[in-house]
Write a protein that holds these residues in place. Structure first.
Motif, short mmCIF file in Angstrom:
data_model
loop_
_atom_site.label_atom_id
_atom_site.label_comp_id
_atom_site.label_asym_id
_atom_site.label_seq_id
_atom_site.Cartn_x
_atom_site.Cartn_y
_atom_site.Cartn_z
N PHE A 9 63.17 -118.31 53.80
CA PHE A 9 63.22 -118.74 52.40
C PHE A 9 64.45 -119.61 52.18
CE2 PHE A 9 60.73 -114.80 52.13
CZ PHE A 9 59.61 -115.30 51.49
N ASP A 59 62.21 -120.53 47.80
CA ASP A 59 62.61 -119.18 47.41
C ASP A 59 62.26 -118.85 45.95
OD1 ASP A 59 64.44 -120.66 45.98
OD2 ASP A 59 66.21 -119.68 46.84
N HIS A 61 59.76 -116.96 44.57
CA HIS A 61 59.27 -115.64 44.19
C HIS A 61 60.44 -114.79 43.71
CE1 HIS A 61 57.48 -111.67 44.37
NE2 HIS A 61 56.30 -112.28 44.39
N VAL A 64 62.77 -112.75 46.14
CA VAL A 64 63.48 -113.41 47.24
C VAL A 64 64.99 -113.42 47.03
CG1 VAL A 64 63.80 -115.60 48.47
CG2 VAL A 64 61.50 -114.80 47.92
N TYR A 67 66.67 -110.11 47.67
CA TYR A 67 66.54 -109.83 49.11
C TYR A 67 67.58 -110.62 49.90
CZ TYR A 67 64.45 -110.21 53.80
OH TYR A 67 64.24 -110.22 55.16
N GLN A 68 67.63 -111.93 49.66
CA GLN A 68 68.60 -112.77 50.37
C GLN A 68 70.03 -112.36 50.06
OE1 GLN A 68 67.19 -116.69 49.01
NE2 GLN A 68 67.13 -117.28 51.16
N HIS A 78 68.85 -113.26 58.66
CA HIS A 78 67.42 -113.26 58.33
C HIS A 78 66.56 -113.34 59.58
CE1 HIS A 78 63.73 -114.12 56.13
NE2 HIS A 78 63.52 -115.09 56.98
N ASN A 121 70.76 -118.21 53.59
CA ASN A 121 70.51 -117.26 54.68
C ASN A 121 71.64 -117.23 55.70
OD1 ASN A 121 67.53 -116.79 54.05
ND2 ASN A 121 67.65 -119.00 54.27
#
Length: 129
Positions: A9, A59, A61, A64, A67-68, A78, A121
């Motif tokens: 992402f 990215d 969503h 994301v 999460y990142q 990642h 990332n």
């Protein structure tokens, strides 16, 4: 069965495409418009042009970003890319201005380093002994 695609992402597909091709050395495989702000963008290793494609996924969503952010905060990469010589690749990339969060580290059967891909990332490079 084999792996065809893997995704990373990214916060900006154009910036990611430049980083993954001009800095890391991957080759653009596909770039197909997919609406007003997105496209299907993949890169491949120049060593395996018909191998697994890495999708530079927008990215957008809502899950994301957390999460990142969580992975980066904990120093977790990642994904991982194999290289022949981590120390040489570390020096090459650092010379291009790449920021590393982990310098080459010998972990027994593998040597790793972790870099910031500038797109949200951490990415590990690994050399298997």
């Amino acid at each position: 069965m084999k792996i065809n695609l893997a995704s990373v992402f990214v916060d900006d597909q154009d910036k990611a495409l430049r980083f993954y091709t001009e800095v890391l050395g991957f080759v653009k495989k596909h770039e197909v418009p997919m609406g007003e702000h997105h496209k299907w963008v993949t890169v491949v290793s120049p060593e395996e042009p018909d191998g697994t494609e890495l999708v530079l996924e927008p990215d957008v969503h809502p899950v994301v970003k957390p999460y990142q952010t969580g992975l980066v905060a904990d120093g977790i990469p990642h994904t991982s890319f194999a290289v022949e010589d981590v120390k040489a690749e570390f020096e090459r990339l650092r010379g291009l201005g790449v920021v590393f969060t982990q310098e080459p580290l010998d972990l027994g059967p593998v040597i790793t380093a972790i870099l910031d891909d500038t797109c949200g990332n951490l990415i590990q490079i690994a050399q298997y002994k």
